[in-house]
Design a protein around this motif. Structure first.
Motif, PDB file in Angstrom:
ATOM      1  N   ALA A   1       0.776  -1.203  -0.031  1.00 20.16           N
ATOM      2  CA  ALA A   1       0.144  -0.011   0.182  1.00 20.16           C
ATOM      3  C   ALA A   1       1.017   1.215  -0.052  1.00 20.16           C
ATOM      4  O   ALA A   1       0.440   2.306  -0.655  1.00 20.16           O
ATOM      5  N   CYS A   2       2.079   1.027   0.784  1.00 20.82           N
ATOM      6  CA  CYS A   2       2.915   2.446   0.597  1.00 20.82           C
ATOM      7  C   CYS A   2       4.280   1.915   0.381  1.00 20.82           C
ATOM      8  O   CYS A   2       5.152   1.454   1.374  1.00 20.82           O
ATOM      9  N   PRO A   3       4.729   2.083  -1.104  1.00 27.89           N
ATOM     10  CA  PRO A   3       5.850   1.482  -1.472  1.00 27.89           C
ATOM     11  C   PRO A   3       7.193   2.289  -0.745  1.00 27.89           C
ATOM     12  O   PRO A   3       8.266   1.545  -0.674  1.00 27.89           O
ATOM     13  N   ASP A   4       7.323   3.399  -0.472  1.00 27.62           N
ATOM     14  CA  ASP A   4       8.170   4.147  -0.011  1.00 27.62           C
ATOM     15  C   ASP A   4       8.253   3.966   1.765  1.00 27.62           C
ATOM     16  O   ASP A   4       9.300   4.493   2.245  1.00 27.62           O
ATOM     17  N   SER A   5       7.573   3.045   2.044  1.00 19.74           N
ATOM     18  CA  SER A   5       7.638   2.888   3.726  1.00 19.74           C
ATOM     19  C   SER A   5       8.918   2.455   4.279  1.00 19.74           C
ATOM     20  O   SER A   5       9.406   3.045   5.327  1.00 19.74           O
TER      21      SER A   5
ATOM     22  N   THR B   1      -9.469   4.760  -0.946  1.00 14.80           N
ATOM     23  CA  THR B   1      -9.467   4.241  -2.241  1.00 14.80           C
ATOM     24  C   THR B   1      -8.473   5.203  -3.223  1.00 14.80           C
ATOM     25  O   THR B   1      -8.240   4.679  -4.149  1.00 14.80           O
ATOM     26  N   ASN B   2      -8.417   6.406  -2.842  1.00 17.75           N
ATOM     27  CA  ASN B   2      -7.691   7.428  -3.440  1.00 17.75           C
ATOM     28  C   ASN B   2      -6.105   7.497  -2.991  1.00 17.75           C
ATOM     29  O   ASN B   2      -5.356   8.427  -3.561  1.00 17.75           O
ATOM     30  N   GLY B   3      -5.783   6.561  -2.180  1.00 16.42           N
ATOM     31  CA  GLY B   3      -4.506   6.682  -1.480  1.00 16.42           C
ATOM     32  C   GLY B   3      -4.296   7.634  -0.406  1.00 16.42           C
ATOM     33  O   GLY B   3      -3.078   7.589   0.050  1.00 16.42           O
TER      34      GLY B   3
END
Length: 206
Positions: free
Chosen positions: A124-128, A158-160
């Motif tokens: 869900a959060c690639p840069d975490s 849904t919009n991030g």
């Protein structure tokens, strides 16, 4: 001179009387020995003396005292019940009233919001991962040798967009604040529906 002769004669008479008394006593003692009278006296004296112990007479105990109960207290009977007088009330007849009942339409059914699914933070959060690795250790916590593990949870729409940040597992307030600030910097991606993301933070003084 006659006085001296009389006095000498008196002394001689007393001496003769004393000698006579002494001879008489000896005769009596000799007679007692011969007849056995002295032996009887000795036997009487030598008999054992009988001693008896007189027991104390115990008196029977006095009969127990019977306490007489006090007489019953006189209780005054309650007064007789007197019913209150009847009061006649004139009731005015009420006019017929027709009530109108308005039927309101029922409220529309609103289904409960679906429970967000749990998603992995890396998806869900690639840069975490990059943000967590570059996280600066709180200076005050480092100086005081404070360590701990923090688990942050939030919802990705849904919009991030990320919202509803909370702590599932907390540590020192300095570490909690650093973990929340780092999670709020994540750039997350919408998954087509709302998802729940949990991110662990480990603070360890080397």
């Amino acid at each position: 001179m006659d006085f001296a002769l009389d006095r000498q004669q008196q002394y001689s008479n007393k001496s003769i009387a004393s000698i006579g008394v002494t001879i008489l006593l000896h005769l009596l003692i000799g007679y007692a020995l011969v007849t056995g009278l002295a032996r009887d006296v000795i036997n009487v004296i030598s008999k054992p003396i009988e001693t008896r112990i007189i027991e104390e007479v115990k008196l029977p105990p006095p009969p127990p005292q019977v306490k007489t109960p006090p007489p019953p207290k006189f209780v005054k009977p309650p007064p007789a019940y007197v019913p209150p007088p009847e009061v006649q009330v004139n009731v005015q007849p009420q006019p017929n009233v027709i009530a109108t009942v308005s039927s309101a339409p029922p409220e529309p059914y609103v289904p409960p919001a679906p429970t967000p699914a749990v998603a992995k933070v890396g998806l869900a959060c690639p840069d975490s991962t990059r943000i967590r690795q570059s996280l600066e250790y709180p200076r005050q916590a480092l100086q005081n040798n404070i360590s701990g593990n923090v688990l942050v949870q939030f919802v990705v729409g849904t919009n991030g967009q990320s919202r509803d940040f909370s702590l599932i597992r907390s540590a020192h307030p300095l570490l909690n604040r650093a973990a929340l600030d780092a999670a709020q910097r994540f750039n997350c991606v919408g998954q087509g529906r709302e998802v729940v993301v949990q991110v662990p933070f480990e603070f360890k003084v080397e």
